[in-house]
Design a protein around this motif. Structure first.
Motif, PDB file in Angstrom:
ATOM      1  N   LEU A 345       0.839  -1.190   0.000  1.00  0.00           N
ATOM      2  CA  LEU A 345       0.000   0.000   0.000  1.00  0.00           C
ATOM      3  C   LEU A 345       0.880   1.247   0.000  1.00  0.00           C
ATOM      4  CD1 LEU A 345      -2.495  -1.128   2.801  1.00  0.00           C
ATOM      5  CD2 LEU A 345      -2.759  -1.419   0.326  1.00  0.00           C
ATOM      6  N   LEU A 346       0.492   2.244  -0.796  1.00  0.00           N
ATOM      7  CA  LEU A 346       1.226   3.503  -0.806  1.00  0.00           C
ATOM      8  C   LEU A 346       0.644   4.414   0.273  1.00  0.00           C
ATOM      9  CD1 LEU A 346       3.395   5.263  -2.101  1.00  0.00           C
ATOM     10  CD2 LEU A 346       1.666   6.127  -3.676  1.00  0.00           C
ATOM     11  N   GLU A 347       1.491   4.910   1.153  1.00  0.00           N
ATOM     12  CA  GLU A 347       1.039   5.704   2.288  1.00  0.00           C
ATOM     13  C   GLU A 347       1.610   7.114   2.213  1.00  0.00           C
ATOM     14  OE1 GLU A 347       1.449   5.736   7.189  1.00  0.00           O
ATOM     15  OE2 GLU A 347       2.072   3.993   6.017  1.00  0.00           O
ATOM     16  N   MET A 348       0.768   8.110   2.520  1.00  0.00           N
ATOM     17  CA  MET A 348       1.223   9.493   2.567  1.00  0.00           C
ATOM     18  C   MET A 348       0.432  10.249   3.629  1.00  0.00           C
ATOM     19  SD  MET A 348      -0.550  11.457  -0.697  1.00  0.00           S
ATOM     20  CE  MET A 348       0.025  13.050  -0.099  1.00  0.00           C
ATOM     21  N   THR A 349       0.950  11.402   4.036  1.00  0.00           N
ATOM     22  CA  THR A 349       0.226  12.296   4.928  1.00  0.00           C
ATOM     23  C   THR A 349       0.225  13.677   4.279  1.00  0.00           C
ATOM     24  OG1 THR A 349       2.271  12.689   6.172  1.00  0.00           O
ATOM     25  CG2 THR A 349       0.739  11.062   7.061  1.00  0.00           C
ATOM     26  N   ARG A 350      -0.827  14.443   4.562  1.00  0.00           N
ATOM     27  CA  ARG A 350      -0.967  15.754   3.925  1.00  0.00           C
ATOM     28  C   ARG A 350      -1.749  16.694   4.842  1.00  0.00           C
ATOM     29  NH1 ARG A 350      -4.691  18.439   0.579  1.00  0.00           N
ATOM     30  NH2 ARG A 350      -3.762  19.697  -1.097  1.00  0.00           N
ATOM     31  N   ARG A 351      -1.316  17.943   4.869  1.00  0.00           N
ATOM     32  CA  ARG A 351      -2.034  18.967   5.620  1.00  0.00           C
ATOM     33  C   ARG A 351      -2.885  19.776   4.651  1.00  0.00           C
ATOM     34  NH1 ARG A 351       1.378  22.863   9.378  1.00  0.00           N
ATOM     35  NH2 ARG A 351       1.643  20.849  10.437  1.00  0.00           N
ATOM     36  N   PRO A 352      -4.219  19.767   4.795  1.00  0.00           N
ATOM     37  CA  PRO A 352      -5.080  20.455   3.839  1.00  0.00           C
ATOM     38  C   PRO A 352      -4.865  21.960   3.822  1.00  0.00           C
ATOM     39  CG  PRO A 352      -6.343  19.724   5.748  1.00  0.00           C
ATOM     40  CD  PRO A 352      -4.980  19.122   5.882  1.00  0.00           C
ATOM     41  N   LEU A 353      -5.162  22.570   2.682  1.00  0.00           N
ATOM     42  CA  LEU A 353      -5.014  24.006   2.512  1.00  0.00           C
ATOM     43  C   LEU A 353      -6.257  24.760   2.959  1.00  0.00           C
ATOM     44  CD1 LEU A 353      -3.447  23.968  -1.065  1.00  0.00           C
ATOM     45  CD2 LEU A 353      -2.255  24.616   1.036  1.00  0.00           C
ATOM     46  N   TRP A 354      -7.423  24.234   2.582  1.00  0.00           N
ATOM     47  CA  TRP A 354      -8.680  24.927   2.822  1.00  0.00           C
ATOM     48  C   TRP A 354      -9.588  24.179   3.783  1.00  0.00           C
ATOM     49  CZ3 TRP A 354      -8.476  29.496   0.241  1.00  0.00           C
ATOM     50  CH2 TRP A 354      -7.689  29.555  -0.901  1.00  0.00           C
ATOM     51  N   GLY A 355      -9.418  22.884   3.866  1.00  0.00           N
ATOM     52  CA  GLY A 355     -10.401  22.031   4.526  1.00  0.00           C
ATOM     53  C   GLY A 355     -11.253  21.400   3.440  1.00  0.00           C
ATOM     54  N   ALA A 356     -11.432  20.087   3.487  1.00  0.00           N
ATOM     55  CA  ALA A 356     -12.111  19.373   2.407  1.00  0.00           C
ATOM     56  C   ALA A 356     -13.483  19.975   2.112  1.00  0.00           C
ATOM     57  CB  ALA A 356     -12.250  17.895   2.757  1.00  0.00           C
ATOM     58  N   ALA A 357     -13.719  20.353   0.856  1.00  0.00           N
ATOM     59  CA  ALA A 357     -14.987  20.970   0.476  1.00  0.00           C
ATOM     60  C   ALA A 357     -16.155  20.027   0.699  1.00  0.00           C
ATOM     61  CB  ALA A 357     -14.933  21.400  -0.994  1.00  0.00           C
ATOM     62  N   GLU A 358     -15.904  18.722   0.575  1.00  0.00           N
ATOM     63  CA  GLU A 358     -17.020  17.781   0.752  1.00  0.00           C
ATOM     64  C   GLU A 358     -17.566  17.802   2.168  1.00  0.00           C
ATOM     65  OE1 GLU A 358     -15.298  13.609   0.226  1.00  0.00           O
ATOM     66  OE2 GLU A 358     -13.675  14.925  -0.402  1.00  0.00           O
ATOM     67  N   ASN A 359     -16.771  18.277   3.155  1.00  0.00           N
ATOM     68  CA  ASN A 359     -17.300  18.419   4.514  1.00  0.00           C
ATOM     69  C   ASN A 359     -18.423  19.439   4.555  1.00  0.00           C
ATOM     70  OD1 ASN A 359     -15.423  16.611   5.463  1.00  0.00           O
ATOM     71  ND2 ASN A 359     -14.005  18.157   6.217  1.00  0.00           N
ATOM     72  N   GLU A 360     -18.361  20.444   3.676  1.00  0.00           N
ATOM     73  CA  GLU A 360     -19.385  21.482   3.635  1.00  0.00           C
ATOM     74  C   GLU A 360     -20.513  21.133   2.672  1.00  0.00           C
ATOM     75  OE1 GLU A 360     -18.633  23.418   5.947  1.00  0.00           O
ATOM     76  OE2 GLU A 360     -16.539  22.783   6.049  1.00  0.00           O
ATOM     77  N   LEU A 361     -20.213  20.340   1.648  1.00  0.00           N
ATOM     78  CA  LEU A 361     -21.194  20.064   0.608  1.00  0.00           C
ATOM     79  C   LEU A 361     -22.059  18.839   0.886  1.00  0.00           C
ATOM     80  CD1 LEU A 361     -18.898  20.699  -2.491  1.00  0.00           C
ATOM     81  CD2 LEU A 361     -20.611  22.240  -1.538  1.00  0.00           C
ATOM     82  N   PHE A 362     -21.612  17.967   1.789  1.00  0.00           N
ATOM     83  CA  PHE A 362     -22.347  16.733   2.061  1.00  0.00           C
ATOM     84  C   PHE A 362     -22.555  16.563   3.563  1.00  0.00           C
ATOM     85  CE2 PHE A 362     -19.876  16.068  -1.830  1.00  0.00           C
ATOM     86  CZ  PHE A 362     -20.865  15.692  -2.714  1.00  0.00           C
TER      87      PHE A 362
END
Length: 437
Positions: A345-362
C-alpha cells in the motif's frame, strides 16, 4: 509553464472558489456567510470547558455545536509558565479559563475542530508566530545563500518576542516588502487581542474565511468573480463521487473514515494489450496521476492510503511512485509520501489548505446513519414484520400501517402481510448510483 487562474462563484450565502491550472480545476474551497466552512486559520476567544488529564488535552468552546480539541503539548511558553510563582495553580489551564486559539483542523465525523494556542498568521511573504521565538524558511527555497539572507532578515524585522517563517513567495521579495508584510501581520494580531479584551467568550476575533482574499494573497493572482462554467462544474461533480472512472475504463473508490482516507484502484473494464506486468504498470500509473489530482481538488488531509492493483516487480512500484510524485509536485500543501508498505500500500500524509470541500457540501445519510450502507430490502421488510410481532405480543391487535417504499413494499407483498396490516407508502424513491443514474 503553469497558467494559474482563480474563480470565485458567489450565490446566496455560499462562496465557492476554484483554482485553475492551465484551465483545469486543481483546488476547491467552500464557505458560507454564517461562518460555516473555510475556517482554517480563524482565531477565537475560547473558554476551557474540560481538562482531559489522561490525554494531556482539553476541550474548549469556540461557539460550535461540538467543543474543539486542544493538545496541552501545544501550549505557548507563557501559558506553561503560568504556574511559576502561583502555587495554587497546579496546571497551565483550568476549566473556565479564556484563551486565544486558532483552528488548525476542521471538524469531521463525530469530532469537533482541532485548535492550537500557538497561532500562525500568514501574509504574502511571511508567517508571523506571535507566541513563539523560532524562525524558519520555506523548504521550497533551495538556494542556501538566499535562505541565510532571509533568516537574518526575519530575525531583524520580526516584532520583539515573536518568530516568523519566510514563505516561498519571499524568494524574490525585497526587504521592504517582507518588513511591510510582517508589520501588517503584527497589526492583525494586535487587532485580534483588542477584540479578545472586550468580547465575551466564545467569540471570533480574527477571520480567515474570505476565500478570495486568501487565494489572492497566497497565490499572488487576481480573483475573477463569475459562475463556474459547465466544464468546471462537471469536473468537480465527478471528482467528489465515491467512484471515479478513469479514461481507460478502470476506476477508483475513495472512502473517508475517522482515521484516514483509503483509495482503491480497480481494473474495471481495462484489460490492456500486452503482458500482465505492462498492463498493470500502465493502469497504476494512470491511476497515480488521477489520484494526485483528486488529492488536491478534494483537499484530502491526514493519512491517505492507496491500494494499487498488485505489482510483483519492485521496479514497477518505483515507476508508479515516481509518476505519483511528479503529478503531485505542483501541490502547495505540506505533505510527505512515505512510500509502499510491506503489504504493497502507498502511504502518505498531507495537511489540507482549505479544509475538504465535501465536509461542507455533504452530510451523513440519515437512512444509513453515516455508515455508507443501508439495509437490503429483504432485511428491512423482515425488520418491519418483527415490529408487528412485538405489537401483537404486547396485546395490540389494532390495524397497523407500515411505512415502506419501493422494493421493501414489494418484498412485503411477496412474503405476505399478517392479518390487519397494511402498507402506507409504496412510491419508490431510489438513491442515485455513482454514475448519476
Amino acid at each position: 509553464m503553469i497558467e494559474r487562474k482563480i474563480i470565485a462563484d458567489r450565490i446566496g450565502d455560499e462562496t465557492r472558489l476554484a483554482v485553475l491550472e492551465n484551465g483545469e480545476p486543481v483546488e476547491l474551497a467552500v464557505s458560507y456567510r454564517d461562518g460555516k466552512g473555510g475556517r482554517l486559520g480563524n482565531l477565537y476567544k475560547a473558554r476551557v470547558e474540560k481538562l482531559l488529564k489522561g490525554m494531556n488535552a482539553a476541550f474548549v468552546n469556540i461557539g460550535d455545536e461540538k467543543n474543539a480539541f486542544l493538545s496541552l503539548d501545544d501550549l505557548p511558553p507563557a501559558a506553561r509558565d503560568a504556574t511559576v510563582g502561583a502555587p495554587q495553580r497546579k496546571t497551565p489551564l483550568r476549566a473556565g479559563d479564556e484563551i486565544i486559539v486558532q483552528i488548525v483542523k476542521e471538524p469531521g465525523g463525530d469530532k469537533g475542530p482541532k485548535v492550537t494556542m500557538n497561532p500562525a498568521l500568514a501574509g504574502r511573504y511571511a508567517v508571523l508566530l506571535p507566541t513563539m521565538t523560532s524562525f524558519g524558511v520555506s523548504r521550497k527555497i533551495e538556494e542556501e545563500a538566499r535562505r541565510e539572507e532571509l533568516l537574518s532578515l526575519l530575525q531583524r524585522a520580526a516584532p520583539e518576542g515573536m518568530g516568523a517563517i519566510a514563505r516561498t513567495a519571499s524568494e524574490n521579495a525585497s526587504e521592504e516588502e517582507i518588513r511591510e508584510d510582517l508589520a501588517q501581520l503584527q497589526a492583525e494580531w494586535g487587532h485580534a487581542h483588542a477584540l479578545y479584551r472586550f468580547k465575551k467568550a466564545p467569540a471570533l476575533v480574527h477571520d480567515e474565511s474570505d476565500l478570495a482574499a486568501r487565494a489572492a494573497r497566497d497565490l499572488n493572482c487576481e480573483v475573477e468573480f463569475a459562475p463556474f462554467d459547465d466544464a468546471i462544474e462537471n469536473r468537480i461533480e465527478k471528482a467528489l463521487r465515491r467512484r471515479v472512472w478513469l479514461d481507460s475504463g478502470a476506476f477508483l473508490v475513495i472512502d473517508r473514515c475517522e482515521a484516514m482516507t483509503v483509495i482503491d484502484v480497480n481494473s474495471g473494464k481495462f484489460t490492456g494489450k500486452k503482458n500482465l506486468e505492462t498492463t498493470l504498470l500502465k493502469l497504476n500509473c494512470e491511476a497515480a496521476r488521477e489520484i494526485a489530482k483528486l488529492v488536491r481538488l478534494r483537499d484530502l488531509g491526514g493519512i491517505i492510503v492507496i491500494d494499487f492493483v498488485d505489482m510483483e516487480l519492485e521496479e514497477d512500484r518505483r515507476s508508479v511512485l515516481e509518476a505519483f510524485e511528479q503529478a503531485l509536485a505542483p501541490d502547495r500543501a505540506k505533505r510527505r509520501i512515505h512510500g509502499f508498505t510491506g503489504a504493497g500500500l502507498l502511504e502518505m500524509t498531507r495537511r489540507p489548505l482549505w479544509g475538504a470541500a465535501e465536509n461542507e457540501l455533504f452530510e451523513a445519510c440519515p437512512r444509513c446513519r453515516g455508515e455508507g450502507r443501508i439495509e437490503n430490502p429483504r432485511a428491512a421488510a423482515h425488520a418491519l414484520l418483527r415490529q408487528v410481532r412485538r405489537r401483537r405480543a404486547s396485546g395490540d391487535e389494532s390495524l397497523t400501517a407500515l411505512n415502506a417504499n419501493g422494493k421493501i413494499a414489494a418484498t412485503l407483498w411477496e412474503i405476505g402481510l399478517p392479518q390487519n396490516v397494511v402498507i402506507a407508502k409504496e412510491e419508490a424513491h431510489e438513491p442515485q448510483d455513482d454514475t448519476g443514474n
